[in-house]
Design an enzyme around this catalytic site. Structure first.
Site, short mmCIF file in Angstrom:
data_model
loop_
_atom_site.label_atom_id
_atom_site.label_comp_id
_atom_site.label_asym_id
_atom_site.label_seq_id
_atom_site.Cartn_x
_atom_site.Cartn_y
_atom_site.Cartn_z
N SER A 85 0.85 -1.19 0.00
CA SER A 85 0.00 0.00 0.00
C SER A 85 0.89 1.25 0.00
CB SER A 85 -0.95 -0.03 1.21
OG SER A 85 -1.87 1.04 1.15
N ASP B 79 -4.44 -4.71 5.98
CA ASP B 79 -4.87 -5.56 4.87
C ASP B 79 -3.85 -6.66 4.63
OD1 ASP B 79 -6.53 -6.41 2.78
OD2 ASP B 79 -5.39 -5.25 1.30
N HIS C 63 -2.64 -1.08 -3.33
CA HIS C 63 -3.76 -0.15 -3.17
C HIS C 63 -3.51 1.08 -4.02
CE1 HIS C 63 -4.21 -2.05 1.09
NE2 HIS C 63 -4.67 -2.85 0.15
#
Length: 381
Positions: free
Chosen positions: A197, A322, A224
């Protein structure tokens, strides 16, 4: 707690005022200076180095990418957040900035609702600033971290139970991650899964550029990133990787030696065809962990559909958690070895930390060593 010092660099006086208000509204940062161009920015940096620079990509004279390169070369502790255009016309430049080392970007707001736009940007900046504060005030110095890591490289007694090391425990508010490697059984790796991310594009640039052409397995990556950016990012990685890299498409059948980047705005999952062939599917659906695509969704689908395969999961820099629950499921249902990026080399030590603290990480590696770790596990060395 001391507030972060922020510099704003944008050629629009109106937007400099907007960002100044948004920064002050976070309550944890203050604007040290606001300038109109890159030359002014670099001149001030020589005198007073801020913690964070909010940097416009498109400016007259010295553009944002040139300023970013100078900051990364000369002020390594200063974090840079790029400012992209409202219409996303500079997507390619934004992706390039992320690969150079900007930790994230914000888009100039659309519409005339000043207060609503400011609240939205201020809220996001507050999340980023909080992680930067944690890194700045609670991380050990590089020298101290390196010394600790050298002392604490230990083997664990089993794949699930860590051996107690002699490291001094950190306070709860300031955890550290020793470089460790579990004593795990060797097995042939069928698939590599990577989650990243904030700060991920630069980390992936490092990893993907070092993977050999004969890796021999498919690689599925969840980074992401908004929908308009993932294809550009995949094409950029393809230019520097010995493996073929593409944005994943619905119906793709993962091939050995190919890297698939999850499409922004869609969850990427894998399904099993009637002939037991792995197939990539792209799905709409609610965000998970506040993001779409989510690594947890991909990892869980792999565990559910292909429990007989052996996995290598890698979790790189990023905010949040995540990947943790998806890895837990992979560990329960498949043979799965997990590598997490070290705290000292993460732009944001969130996702790897979550996996590590859940006792799911088998090995912690610095970013420059992760490609080698992947090759070692895939080649079963």
């Amino acid at each position: 707690m001391k507030k972060l010092n922020v510099m704003i660099v944008d050629d629009s006086a109106l937007f400099r005022k907007f960002l100044s208000d948004a920064v002050e509204k976070t309550g944890i940062a203050e604007v040290q200076s606001a300038v109109a161009n890159g030359n002014e920015c670099l001149s001030i940096l020589k005198q007073n180095t801020p913690d964070v620079v909010l940097l416009d990509i498109n400016m007259p004279g010295m553009n944002g990418l040139d300023v970013l390169r100078s900051i990364k070369e000369n002020y390594e502790n200063t974090k840079v957040i790029m400012i992209s255009s409202a219409d996303n016309s500079d997507n390619v430049l934004t992706v390039t900035a992320l690969e150079i080392g900007a930790i994230d970007f914000i888009s100039k707001p659309k519409g005339n609702d000043w207060q609503r736009n400011m609240l939205s940007i201020s809220s996001y900046l507050k999340v980023l600033f909080n992680y930067i504060i944690i890194n700045k005030y609670y991380r050990r110095s590089s020298k101290e971290t390196a010394a600790t890591a050298a002392k604490s490289k230990v083997e664990r007694e089993s794949p699930t139970t860590p051996k107690q090391s002699n490291i001094e425990k950190e306070t709860e508010s300031a955890p550290t991650t020793p470089n460790i490697e579990r004593q795990a059984a060797r097995f042939k790796t069928d698939l590599v899964l990577i989650a990243s991310s904030t700060g991920g594009p630069k980390a992936l640039y490092d990893v993907c550029s070092k993977l050999p052409a004969d890796l021999g397995v498919p690689v599925l990556i969840v980074q992401h990133m908004p929908a308009d950016f993932t294809k550009i990012f995949a094409n950029s990685l393809n230019n520097i990787s010995k493996l073929e890299v593409s944005e994943a498409k619905d119906g793709d059948i993962p091939k050995a030696g190919h890297i698939y980047i999850a499409k922004g705005g869609k969850h990427m999952i894998v399904t099993k065809s009637s002939s037991n062939t792995m197939t990539i599917k792209l799905e709409d659906g609610p965000t998970v962990n506040g993001v779409r695509p989510a690594a947890d969704i991909l990892f869980a689908s792999v565990a559910d559909e292909f429990p007989n395969l052996s996995m290598l999961a890698v979790v790189l820099t990023g905010m949040g958690k995540d990947g943790t629950e998806g890895i837990r499921k992979l560990k329960e249902k498949t043979k799965c070895y997990v590598i997490t990026q070290s705290e000292k080399t993460c732009a944001v030590y969130g996702m790897p930390k979550s996996v590590y603290e859940a006792n799911l990480s088998d090995e912690v590696l610095d970013i420059q060593d992760i490609a080698g770790g992947i090759v070692r596990r895939v080649k079963n060395k």
